[in-house]
Design a protein around this motif. Structure first.
Motif, PDB file in Angstrom:
ATOM      1  N   GLY A  15       0.785  -1.202  -0.037  1.00 21.86           N
ATOM      2  CA  GLY A  15      -0.105   0.000   0.004  1.00 21.86           C
ATOM      3  C   GLY A  15       0.740   1.189  -0.013  1.00 21.86           C
ATOM      4  O   GLY A  15       1.808   1.025   0.610  1.00 21.86           O
ATOM      5  N   VAL A  16       0.349   2.301  -0.621  1.00 24.73           N
ATOM      6  CA  VAL A  16       1.175   3.630  -0.625  1.00 24.73           C
ATOM      7  C   VAL A  16       0.448   4.604   0.506  1.00 24.73           C
ATOM      8  O   VAL A  16      -0.763   4.671   0.695  1.00 24.73           O
ATOM      9  N   GLY A  17       1.355   4.974   1.410  1.00 22.73           N
ATOM     10  CA  GLY A  17       0.857   5.688   2.504  1.00 22.73           C
ATOM     11  C   GLY A  17       0.158   4.934   3.508  1.00 22.73           C
ATOM     12  O   GLY A  17       0.419   3.940   3.769  1.00 22.73           O
ATOM     13  N   ASN A  18      -0.714   5.845   4.274  1.00 18.99           N
ATOM     14  CA  ASN A  18      -1.249   5.299   5.656  1.00 18.99           C
ATOM     15  C   ASN A  18      -2.627   4.981   5.272  1.00 18.99           C
ATOM     16  O   ASN A  18      -3.122   4.580   6.169  1.00 18.99           O
ATOM     17  N   ASP A  19      -3.305   5.048   4.082  1.00 21.30           N
ATOM     18  CA  ASP A  19      -4.451   4.763   3.816  1.00 21.30           C
ATOM     19  C   ASP A  19      -4.955   3.688   2.585  1.00 21.30           C
ATOM     20  O   ASP A  19      -6.022   3.689   2.270  1.00 21.30           O
ATOM     21  N   ALA A  20      -4.043   3.030   2.646  1.00 21.88           N
ATOM     22  CA  ALA A  20      -4.403   1.909   1.382  1.00 21.88           C
ATOM     23  C   ALA A  20      -4.956   0.710   2.140  1.00 21.88           C
ATOM     24  O   ALA A  20      -4.665   0.236   2.892  1.00 21.88           O
ATOM     25  N   VAL A  21      -6.201   0.451   1.268  1.00 18.45           N
ATOM     26  CA  VAL A  21      -7.097  -0.548   1.850  1.00 18.45           C
ATOM     27  C   VAL A  21      -7.505  -1.638   0.891  1.00 18.45           C
ATOM     28  O   VAL A  21      -8.083  -1.187  -0.209  1.00 18.45           O
ATOM     29  N   ALA A  22      -7.231  -2.933   1.252  1.00 15.89           N
ATOM     30  CA  ALA A  22      -8.313  -3.974   0.443  1.00 15.89           C
ATOM     31  C   ALA A  22      -9.659  -4.200   1.049  1.00 15.89           C
ATOM     32  O   ALA A  22      -9.542  -4.566   2.132  1.00 15.89           O
ATOM     33  N   ASN A  23     -10.722  -3.590   0.413  1.00 15.61           N
ATOM     34  CA  ASN A  23     -12.000  -3.370   1.079  1.00 15.61           C
ATOM     35  C   ASN A  23     -12.942  -4.311   0.536  1.00 15.61           C
ATOM     36  O   ASN A  23     -13.287  -4.263  -0.561  1.00 15.61           O
ATOM     37  N   GLY A  24     -13.003  -5.537   1.300  1.00 17.53           N
ATOM     38  CA  GLY A  24     -13.826  -6.602   0.447  1.00 17.53           C
ATOM     39  C   GLY A  24     -13.286  -7.869  -0.068  1.00 17.53           C
ATOM     40  O   GLY A  24     -14.068  -8.826  -0.124  1.00 17.53           O
ATOM     41  N   TRP A  25     -12.006  -7.858  -0.034  1.00 22.88           N
ATOM     42  CA  TRP A  25     -11.313  -9.009  -0.726  1.00 22.88           C
ATOM     43  C   TRP A  25      -9.968  -9.160   0.065  1.00 22.88           C
ATOM     44  O   TRP A  25      -9.325  -8.371   0.695  1.00 22.88           O
ATOM     45  N   GLY A  26      -9.851 -10.495  -0.045  1.00 28.36           N
ATOM     46  CA  GLY A  26      -8.485 -10.935   0.609  1.00 28.36           C
ATOM     47  C   GLY A  26      -7.262 -11.338  -0.451  1.00 28.36           C
ATOM     48  O   GLY A  26      -7.448 -11.382  -1.505  1.00 28.36           O
ATOM     49  N   ILE A  27      -6.363 -11.997   0.178  1.00 26.43           N
ATOM     50  CA  ILE A  27      -5.183 -12.303  -0.571  1.00 26.43           C
ATOM     51  C   ILE A  27      -4.951 -13.664  -0.332  1.00 26.43           C
ATOM     52  O   ILE A  27      -4.628 -14.220   1.008  1.00 26.43           O
TER      53      ILE A  27
END
Length: 838
Positions: free
Chosen positions: A222-234
């Protein structure tokens, strides 16, 4: 509306302000940097946008960074510089106006290296697209994925032995092409902002399957402090040399249900500095908070480090059906298990080094060993972790804090036991722990005789006094007769490392675990409730479901918002907006500063708000002298209406709040402050500040609090007057002492008792509405969900009017000297402040 040319129509109230508020410099085209700091192999800067700037050039040590690393957040700009070595670096930020680079500002930052310790770096491997020094590997491909580009990003990937290149589309499509095993270009997938499900996910997950290639290197970050994977996993399988970092993962609703899962045949994988939040509820009773947060099965040479687990139900399952204790190695270090319930980790078969983690209020258990696994638990800090260590089918797993053993208590589905070697761990609070061969054990925090318990067969862990001590083969698990393999003393397997003392590890974890700056999602747990609770925290769940992110635009994806200064000549369009008089006499009927009236008073004209203001110093009545406490704070709760001054023991105490019954108050401070608690009766047990008991006789107790959110709870009747006094920054403990203390002020070293006075330090986000800093000519904005901000001159000219503003500050350094009224509408309240610009 604002035109690109800078011409402004008369409809100023609908001007798109975004970042222009902060600049307020207009034609000066000069960047004002609000913050520039180094982090872990990265740095970031936030600045006030410049009116008329169409873009910004940002340089690190003279090298221009990628456009996509520069983003607009409405009221400020931010750039993050990734892939830089530890050490000193110079950032330069310059606006681009009409195609010409304007005056640049430079800032020096200090960057720290990542902690590359653990099994993932065995045998000379360095997982991911970065080198061991934090720079990108030679020839690495960097792709930026946002909500706008997640389905359209492309890359030409080698897909056969002949070297044929195929144009692959979407981040999942590109990974699918990598699966063929022919592409050796290191790949760095950089996610920006809040990214929801992509069209090409596999059963709701990003799938990293690299076809078991030893030459593929992939980083997902993620870039910065607010990168979010929202609703999906890895999901990761058949993959080597993979790194996942600096992502927030929430609301996962994939078929597998894990936030991140290593499924099978993975090697040299490093997952670090991520925030793991609730997933969607699964079908099983123990999946109310989602399935696993970070699980690993049938994979080896793994490191999970510096991750932050937020009240997860099942944090780290390790192992499934491997069937052997040979060849499976994993490290867990410097993770923050923040009120998560269990599996920290739950270990089958593996050799697991679990060190320097912070177990912070865990309702079920910490480390669990089953099926012949060997776990070396070292230098961990356990605070109110119910069972710090459990070995299946023996010790606390059977006794469960009682005097009678029962298989009905078994936590691990009656699996055979493993082995835990424990060294230099620290435990505090209501913990239960049975060490091998001891005549006493810790029962819910109290030292107790073992009584009828045979601690040589019913023990939780084998405790050693030296990390190099062996666990003898004569010590076996009660179920399965399994022994510890002493992998940690095998020089052909074990890596080089230095463990911190537990208290140092705790402080380090609280600063660096999770995303940059701790991430953009802030939450404070109530230890008095959340330490023992393992049900879903409904308020936290609602906040995660409602999360949307705040990135407004990304440079390189389109045109950034362009902002122009508002000229006073164009602002006053009718006589009703002009002042009748420039008199400086006091108008007794005018609105007081920081009015706390609910609802909007937007019908007031500029003249009504700004024509008769008495100004005799730089800041006049930052907060009203005779108003209620609600004018100084935002309060939540049932409170009496006592206002103004309270006389106590001959002393006049201003800005008071009277608490007469059992209640709690929540409030926010705009700056560090000394809070006086004035008791007119003895309170031995009934008053708590941020969860910490305050013991005092009738009198005054002084509590020093940082800027941010706080809570005072009183459990019985009797008056308590709350008085707030601003203090100089130097009179409050330094940020380093704050960082080393618990967010709930639970560290005893952060409190001192002398003469009934308790000093409590907390670390929280400042959220008070606004204040004017005269020395810097800066208006600090702390509130969220701003409905409106106006800046009006004394002659009635509206210099600034906006309905869009995010949390930040407004630079007024280029404002002409004079008298102004600032009016902020937020949360159903209108706040007004009179200032003078010298």
């Amino acid at each position: 509306m604002t035109k690109i040319s800078g011409t402004v129509t008369k409809d100023i109230s609908k001007m798109a302000l975004g970042v222009a508020l902060l600049g307020f410099a207009g034609a000066y085209a000069q960047v004002t940097v609000n913050k520039a700091e180094g982090w872990l192999e990265s740095a970031y800067a936030e600045w006030a946008p410049v009116s008329g700037a169409t873009s910004y050039n940002v340089y690190c040590d003279g090298n221009k960074i990628d456009n996509q690393l520069i983003r607009s957040y409405g009221s400020y700009m931010r750039a993050d510089v990734l892939g830089i070595k530890g050490g000193s670096h110079t950032l330069k930020i310059a606006p681009v106006v009409n195609g010409v680079e304007g005056t640049a500002v430079t800032k020096s930052v200090t960057v720290l290296p990542h902690d590359r310790t653990g099994f993932a770096f065995s045998n000379g491997r360095v997982p991911g697209a970065y080198n061991a020094d934090g720079t990108l590997k030679s020839g690495a491909a960097v792709l930026y994925i946002s909500e706008n580009t997640k389905n359209t990003v492309t890359m030409d990937v080698t897909t056969n032995a002949k070297g044929t290149k195929t144009t692959c589309k979407s981040f999942q499509g590109i990974l699918n092409c990598y699966k063929k095993g022919y592409e050796t270009t290191p790949l760095d997938l950089r996610f920006i902002g809040n990214v929801t499900d992509s069209d090409s996910l596999q059963q709701g997950d990003m799938m990293i399957d690299l076809g078991s290639s030893e030459k593929s290197y992939v980083t997902v970050e993620g870039v910065g402090n607010d990168a979010v994977a929202n609703g999906w996993g890895i999901r990761i399988k058949n993959a080597q040399n993979v790194e996942v970092r600096n992502l927030g993962i929430m609301n996962v609703n994939s078929n597998e249900g894990d936030n991140i899962g290593l499924q099978q045949n993975d090697q040299y994988v490093w997952v670090h500095n991520n925030d793991f939040f609730y997933g969607d509820a699964g079908s099983d009773a123990d999946q109310a908070k989602g399935d696993g947060a970070l699980d690993c099965k049938k994979s080896t040479y793994i490191t999970f480090s510096y991750n932050h687990f937020w009240d997860n139900g099942k944090s780290n399952l390790l192992g499934l059906s491997e069937g052997t204790t040979e060849g499976y190695y994993i490290t867990y270090h410097h993770n923050w298990y923040d009120h998560s319930d269990s599996r920290h980790p739950r270990v089958r078969y593996y050799s697991a080094h679990v060190y320097n983690n912070y177990y912070d209020g865990n309702a079920k258990y910490g480390i669990g060993s089953t099926l012949g696994s060997s776990v070396f638990a070292e230098g961990n800090y356990f605070r109110n972790c119910k069972y710090p260590m459990l070995t299946s089918m023996q010790g606390s797993d059977l006794y469960a804090g009682t005097t009678t053993a029962s298989t009905d208590n078994a936590t691990f589905s009656k699996e055979a036991g493993g082995s835990i070697k424990a060294y230099n761990n620290y435990m505090e609070g209501a913990v239960t722990f049975i060490p091998y061969g001891s005549s006493t054990y810790t029962l819910k925090g109290a030292e107790t005789s073992v009584g009828s318990i045979n601690s040589k067969t019913d023990f939780d862990a084998y405790v050693v006094t030296s990390r190099t001590a062996q666990m003898p083969s004569s010590v076996t698990s009660k179920s399965g007769a399994n022994t510890y393999n002493n992998f940690d003393l095998n020089s052909s397997v074990m890596y080089s490392y230095t463990a911190d003392e537990p208290a140092v590890a705790k402080a380090t974890v609280m600063i660096y675990a999770g995303r940059v700056q701790g991430g953009d999602f802030k939450w404070t747990f109530d230890n008095s409730v959340d330490d023992a609770a393992y049900a879903v925290n409904t308020a936290l769940k609602a906040a995660l479901v409602a999360y949307k992110g705040t990135v407004q635009s990304i440079q390189g994806e389109g045109t950034l918002p362009i902002y122009v200064p508002v000229s006073s000549s164009s602002a006053a369009s009718s006589s009703s907006q002009k002042a009748e008089s420039s008199s400086s006499s006091v108008n007794a009927t005018s609105s007081s500063s920081w009015s706390g009236a609910t609802g909007s008073s937007s019908s007031n004209s500029a003249a009504e708000m700004g024509s008769t203001l008495a100004i005799d110093k730089d800041v006049v009545h930052n907060f009203t002298e005779d108003a209620t406490s609600s004018d100084y704070f935002e309060f939540i709760g049932s409170l009496s209406t006592s206002k103004g001054t309270v006389e106590y023991n001959g002393e006049s105490l201003t800005r008071c709040l009277k608490m007469e019954t059992s209640t709690s108050i929540e409030f926010t401070l705009s700056k560090k402050a000394t809070v006086k608690l004035v008791f007119n009766a003895d309170f031995e047990k009934s008053v708590k500040v941020n969860g910490e008991k305050v013991t005092a006789k009738a009198g005054i107790v002084t509590v020093e609090l940082a800027a941010g959110a706080h809570k005072i709870t009183k459990g019985d009747s009797g008056n308590l007057f709350l008085i707030v006094v601003d203090v100089d920054e130097t009179s409050v403990p330094s940020s380093s002492s704050v960082a080393s203390s618990s967010s709930a002020a639970d560290e005893s070293s952060s409190s001192s008792e002398e003469g009934g006075t308790t000093a409590v330090v907390t670390k929280m986000q400042a959220v008070a509405p606004m204040r004017y800093v005269a020395s810097d000519a800066r208006l600090e904005i702390f509130a969220e969900n701003i409905r409106r901000l106006d800046i009006v001159s004394v002659n009635g000219h509206v210099l600034l009017s906006t309905e869009t503003l995010s949390q930040s500050s407004v630079d007024l350094s280029n404002l002409k000297p004079g008298v102004y009224l600032v009016r902020l509408v937020t949360g159903g309240r209108a706040y007004q402040q009179k200032i003078v610009k010298r």
